[in-house]
Design a protein around this motif. Structure first.
Motif, PDB file in Angstrom:
ATOM      1  N   LEU A 123      46.609  30.790  42.882  1.00  0.00           N
ATOM      2  CA  LEU A 123      45.276  30.909  42.417  1.00  0.00           C
ATOM      3  C   LEU A 123      44.757  31.882  43.198  1.00  0.00           C
ATOM      4  N   THR A 124      45.386  32.268  44.553  1.00  0.00           N
ATOM      5  CA  THR A 124      44.677  33.450  45.201  1.00  0.00           C
ATOM      6  C   THR A 124      45.156  34.869  44.580  1.00  0.00           C
ATOM      7  N   ARG A 125      46.588  34.811  44.080  1.00  0.00           N
ATOM      8  CA  ARG A 125      47.237  35.980  43.390  1.00  0.00           C
ATOM      9  C   ARG A 125      46.434  36.356  42.240  1.00  0.00           C
ATOM     10  N   LEU A 126      45.979  35.204  41.533  1.00  0.00           N
ATOM     11  CA  LEU A 126      45.437  35.173  40.192  1.00  0.00           C
ATOM     12  C   LEU A 126      43.855  35.865  40.441  1.00  0.00           C
ATOM     13  N   ALA A 127      43.167  35.410  41.683  1.00  0.00           N
ATOM     14  CA  ALA A 127      41.915  35.835  41.856  1.00  0.00           C
ATOM     15  C   ALA A 127      41.610  37.253  42.260  1.00  0.00           C
ATOM     16  N   ASP A 128      42.901  37.672  42.844  1.00  0.00           N
ATOM     17  CA  ASP A 128      42.992  39.015  43.540  1.00  0.00           C
ATOM     18  C   ASP A 128      43.172  39.856  42.220  1.00  0.00           C
ATOM     19  N   ASP A 129      43.957  39.672  41.523  1.00  0.00           N
ATOM     20  CA  ASP A 129      44.298  40.434  40.257  1.00  0.00           C
ATOM     21  C   ASP A 129      42.972  40.647  39.140  1.00  0.00           C
ATOM     22  N   LEU A 130      42.499  39.622  39.040  1.00  0.00           N
ATOM     23  CA  LEU A 130      41.234  39.388  38.016  1.00  0.00           C
ATOM     24  C   LEU A 130      40.238  39.951  38.569  1.00  0.00           C
ATOM     25  N   ASN A 131      39.935  40.347  39.913  1.00  0.00           N
ATOM     26  CA  ASN A 131      39.034  40.692  40.768  1.00  0.00           C
ATOM     27  C   ASN A 131      39.205  42.328  41.031  1.00  0.00           C
ATOM     28  N   ASN A 132      40.322  42.818  40.494  1.00  0.00           N
ATOM     29  CA  ASN A 132      40.661  44.072  40.816  1.00  0.00           C
ATOM     30  C   ASN A 132      40.091  45.058  39.612  1.00  0.00           C
ATOM     31  N   PRO A 133      39.020  45.943  39.632  1.00  0.00           N
ATOM     32  CA  PRO A 133      38.483  46.588  38.394  1.00  0.00           C
ATOM     33  C   PRO A 133      39.511  47.515  37.981  1.00  0.00           C
ATOM     34  N   ARG A 134      40.633  47.932  38.541  1.00  0.00           N
ATOM     35  CA  ARG A 134      41.387  48.893  38.082  1.00  0.00           C
ATOM     36  C   ARG A 134      42.481  48.329  37.355  1.00  0.00           C
ATOM     37  N   THR A 135      42.439  46.993  37.058  1.00  0.00           N
ATOM     38  CA  THR A 135      43.370  46.369  36.045  1.00  0.00           C
ATOM     39  C   THR A 135      42.878  45.919  34.914  1.00  0.00           C
ATOM     40  N   SER A 136      43.384  45.842  33.663  1.00  0.00           N
ATOM     41  CA  SER A 136      43.024  45.353  32.480  1.00  0.00           C
ATOM     42  C   SER A 136      42.387  44.011  32.470  1.00  0.00           C
ATOM     43  N   SER A 137      43.059  42.968  33.164  1.00  0.00           N
ATOM     44  CA  SER A 137      42.537  41.821  33.469  1.00  0.00           C
ATOM     45  C   SER A 137      41.263  41.642  34.360  1.00  0.00           C
ATOM     46  N   ALA A 148      25.440  41.900  47.467  1.00  0.00           N
ATOM     47  CA  ALA A 148      26.678  42.282  46.877  1.00  0.00           C
ATOM     48  C   ALA A 148      27.908  41.418  47.029  1.00  0.00           C
ATOM     49  N   LYS A 149      28.015  40.863  48.127  1.00  0.00           N
ATOM     50  CA  LYS A 149      28.992  39.902  48.592  1.00  0.00           C
ATOM     51  C   LYS A 149      29.068  38.776  47.980  1.00  0.00           C
ATOM     52  N   GLU A 150      27.660  38.305  47.539  1.00  0.00           N
ATOM     53  CA  GLU A 150      27.696  36.746  46.951  1.00  0.00           C
ATOM     54  C   GLU A 150      28.052  37.311  45.376  1.00  0.00           C
ATOM     55  N   THR A 151      27.651  38.441  44.890  1.00  0.00           N
ATOM     56  CA  THR A 151      28.021  38.837  43.312  1.00  0.00           C
ATOM     57  C   THR A 151      29.400  38.941  43.089  1.00  0.00           C
ATOM     58  N   ASN A 152      30.162  39.706  44.233  1.00  0.00           N
ATOM     59  CA  ASN A 152      31.534  39.680  44.165  1.00  0.00           C
ATOM     60  C   ASN A 152      32.277  38.144  44.243  1.00  0.00           C
ATOM     61  N   ALA A 153      31.808  37.420  45.048  1.00  0.00           N
ATOM     62  CA  ALA A 153      32.287  36.000  45.110  1.00  0.00           C
ATOM     63  C   ALA A 153      32.220  34.960  43.967  1.00  0.00           C
ATOM     64  N   ARG A 154      31.020  35.234  43.316  1.00  0.00           N
ATOM     65  CA  ARG A 154      30.454  34.459  42.195  1.00  0.00           C
ATOM     66  C   ARG A 154      31.662  35.296  40.909  1.00  0.00           C
ATOM     67  N   LEU A 155      31.656  36.379  40.916  1.00  0.00           N
ATOM     68  CA  LEU A 155      32.490  37.032  39.597  1.00  0.00           C
ATOM     69  C   LEU A 155      34.004  36.540  39.994  1.00  0.00           C
ATOM     70  N   ARG A 156      34.535  36.484  41.018  1.00  0.00           N
ATOM     71  CA  ARG A 156      35.717  36.318  41.303  1.00  0.00           C
ATOM     72  C   ARG A 156      35.990  34.716  41.026  1.00  0.00           C
ATOM     73  N   ALA A 157      35.137  33.843  41.426  1.00  0.00           N
ATOM     74  CA  ALA A 157      35.255  32.469  40.970  1.00  0.00           C
ATOM     75  C   ALA A 157      35.094  32.442  39.438  1.00  0.00           C
ATOM     76  N   ARG A 158      34.182  32.990  38.941  1.00  0.00           N
ATOM     77  CA  ARG A 158      33.947  32.783  37.379  1.00  0.00           C
ATOM     78  C   ARG A 158      35.410  33.356  36.523  1.00  0.00           C
ATOM     79  N   ARG A 159      35.931  34.615  37.181  1.00  0.00           N
ATOM     80  CA  ARG A 159      36.895  34.933  36.305  1.00  0.00           C
ATOM     81  C   ARG A 159      38.207  34.077  36.437  1.00  0.00           C
ATOM     82  N   LEU A 160      38.395  33.467  37.719  1.00  0.00           N
ATOM     83  CA  LEU A 160      39.428  32.550  37.819  1.00  0.00           C
ATOM     84  C   LEU A 160      39.332  31.491  36.969  1.00  0.00           C
ATOM     85  N   TYR A 161      38.091  30.951  37.007  1.00  0.00           N
ATOM     86  CA  TYR A 161      37.822  29.761  36.224  1.00  0.00           C
ATOM     87  C   TYR A 161      37.857  29.662  34.713  1.00  0.00           C
TER      88      TYR A 161
END
Length: 638
Positions: free
Chosen positions: A293-307, A438-451
């Motif tokens: 799950l952590t790897r997925l969240a990292d990848d999904l939250n990286n703006p330089r990847t397509s995912s 900004a920190k709360e926005t990043n955490a929300r988007l990270r959780a939303r993308r993983l969801y």
């Protein structure tokens, strides 16, 4: 009088007789003729003079030189023992509360101890700060640090060593036994170097969390202390450190095995009820699930990847794009390009097919023979549309102004790799909500993308024919990277491995994963350096990147804490300069450190096929080759 006690008493009597009773100290009695502190002051003067005399007496005799060295070592041991005992006395009497005047008077008396040793000058009377006044020092460690030019942690180590090795008064004012009495007995006997004993006690104290987690902590503590004490008396400090390190691994392994077994019984996904915010489910997973799950969240939250990029909404599609033509022009040009490709039987090139749509959807659009910005064609509700900015720009070369004209176009870095000249386009979904940091926005988007990815996976598992939705990123390619020795994987040993995020994985779990997953053939050399996996091409392969990630664990610049997924692979010797695309010629650097390297702020050298960074003299006057101690704590100790 032949016993050591008798010899000591005779020498002490002679010394006291030479000093006389003097006028200071407590009233002498048969056991203590004079103040022991006067005797200690005289012994310090006598030792200095005797050392000079002994040095002259050695002459050319190696036997006498060896005897001189051994006796001097015993003096040093006695001094180290005295330092630990004195630190305990200072802590017990709260020496930090002495007034400034009293402390100044004491230092003046002992600056030239001859008069004090003869009994001609007394010590100042005790005077401490009033209860309603701030003491001169916060505590005993700060007092020792200030008075004796020690490092604070060195001073604190002396105080803690006393409490670990000798009986003392606890924080509650009651007498407390030594935590490690067996080591304390060796300290009092002088059978080993007190510094090594104190160091061993500190390392045992660091193991307390693992010891307390054992079924019988007292028995484990006693047996381990006895083993360390016996080793101290017969071997050097390095042997003891290896013993404690191995004990740490054994304790962690037994604890890890029990933790994994306990977790296995609790793995679940439970419905906890309906809330105003939604339906609440609680997921309990093990280390493997956590890593995934952590790897997925990292990848999904990286703006330089397509995912990590959401598709642009249609109201942003019709915007002006670099190159002077708008989306409609690109759509028309794309149709023309399709016709041209169909005529000659060729397809448009694409280095990276990891975008929403098939590789054939990636178009190389041109207008009147001039190159224009490529677009990505996709389908929304059956209607073909083209985005001005692709989801993943890895296949785009960097702008002409940023490229070295001597490097062929097909060998130049790609925009997605170098992040040069192409700003990210954010979706309105990523905009901060009212009052959101900004920190709360990043955490929300990270959780939303993983969801979203988890439910996409569930949907496609139920119905594999479900078409992909461009608004749901599903382009992640996630692997769990576990670093473990071949011996442990083969079942020869049970040394645990660790994941990319530092989570321990038992050898048994690693072997179970190996049965259900592909094995990355990453062979480690004798000094943990990954062997060459690559071909002599411009870009590092995925296997090579995994190997470099396993070796560096993050940005290689010492002190930088950027993890693997926010770094890029740098050629130590440039490809254009003849450097090979080998694992030993690449290292991970984050964008900022990569820029700093090219600006000449630090150097990189390769030692035993492992890259090391040489920091500037302003940060490291010695300019020693170093690894990043953030990801390699053992490098900080070295």
């Amino acid at each position: 009088m032949t016993t050591s006690t008798g010899t000591t008493e005779a020498a002490l009597t002679a010394l006291n007789g030479a000093l006389g009773t003097g006028t200071t100290g407590p009233t002498p009695d048969a056991g203590t003729p004079i103040d022991p502190l006067r005797t200690l002051a005289a012994l310090e003067l006598l030792l200095r003079r005797t050392v000079d005399a002994a040095q002259r007496s050695v002459g050319d005799s190696p036997v006498r030189a060896a005897a001189f060295a051994r006796l001097s070592e015993r003096f040093a041991h006695a001094g180290s023992h005295a330092q630990i005992v004195a630190a305990g006395s200072c802590d017990r009497t709260e020496v930090n509360t002495l007034t400034d005047g009293t402390l100044a008077g004491l230092n003046q008396v002992l600056a030239a101890p001859e008069a004090f040793a003869r009994g001609e000058v007394p010590l100042p009377a005790d005077a401490v700060s009033a209860a309603d006044r701030k003491p001169l020092y916060k505590g005993t460690p700060e007092f020792l640090e200030s008075q004796f030019n020690l490092d604070y942690f060195q001073a604190e180590h002396r105080v803690k060593s006393h409490d670990r090795l000798l009986p003392h008064v606890g924080a509650n004012g009651q007498n407390a036994p030594a935590k490690y009495p067996q080591l304390g007995r060796i300290l009092v006997s002088g059978a080993a170097d007190p510094r090594a004993i104190a160091s061993a006690a500190a390392k045992l104290a660091a193991l307390e969390p693992s010891i307390e987690a054992q079924p019988d902590p007292a028995d484990v503590r006693s047996k381990l202390e006895g083993l360390v004490a016996g080793t101290l008396a017969t071997a050097g400090q390095k042997t003891v450190e290896k013993l404690i390190k191995q004990a740490s691994v054994d304790l962690d392994r037994s604890l890890l095995d029990r933790d994994e077994a306990r977790m296995e019984r609790n793995l679940s996904l439970d419905f906890k009820g309906k809330r105003p915010t939604g339906y609440v489910w609680e997921l309990t997973t093990d280390a493997v699930g956590h890593e995934l799950l952590t790897r997925l969240a990292d990848d999904l939250n990286n703006p330089r990847t397509s995912s990590g990029q959401l598709a642009l909404p249609t109201d942003l599609v019709d915007r002006q794009i670099p190159g002077g033509s708008n989306t409609e022009d690109h759509a028309a040009n794309a149709d023309a390009a399709d016709a041209a490709d169909a005529a000659d039987g060729t397809a448009s090139p694409a280095d990276d097919a990891d975008v929403t749509g098939s590789p054939a959807d990636v178009e190389d659009v041109s207008t009147d023979g001039e190159s224009a910005t490529p677009g990505v064609q996709f389908t929304v509700s059956g209607t073909p549309r083209t985005l001005g900015t692709p989801f993943d720009q890895d296949f785009l070369p960097i702008p002409e102004w940023a490229a070295n004209p001597d490097i062929p176009v097909d060998q130049r870095p790609r925009a997605g790799f170098a992040d040069v000249g192409r700003p990210l386009v954010a979706s309105p979904e990523e905009a901060p909500r009212p009052g959101e940091t900004a920190k709360e926005t990043n955490a929300r988007l990270r959780a939303r993308r993983l969801y979203q990815l988890v439910f996409d996976a569930i949907t496609r598992s139920i119905d594999p024919q479900t078409p992909e939705d461009v608004w749901m990123p599903m382009n992640s390619r996630i692997d769990i990277l576990v670093t473990i020795t071949y011996e442990a994987l083969a079942g020869i040993t049970d040394v645990p491995g660790f994941t990319q995020h530092g989570e321990l994985i038992s050898a048994a779990t690693a072997r179970r994963l190996a049965c259900n997953a592909g094995i990355l053939p990453l062979v480690m050399g004798g000094k943990s350096q990954p062997l060459d996996l690559g071909r002599k091409v411009r870009y590092f392969t995925k296997a090579q990147k995994r190997a470099i990630a396993a070796r560096d664990r993050g940005c290689a610049n010492p002190g930088c804490s950027m993890p693997v997924h926010r770094t890029e692979v740098h050629h130590i010797k440039g490809f254009a300069e003849g450097g090979n695309t080998d694992v030993s010629n690449g290292l991970l650097l984050c964008i900022r450190c990569h820029t700093a390297y090219h600006a000449g702020h630090f150097d990189v050298v390769v030692i035993d096929q492992v890259p090391h960074v040489v920091l500037p003299a302003s940060r490291d006057p010695l300019r020693l080759p170093r690894r990043n101690w953030v990801f390699h704590p053992e490098a900080a100790a070295a």
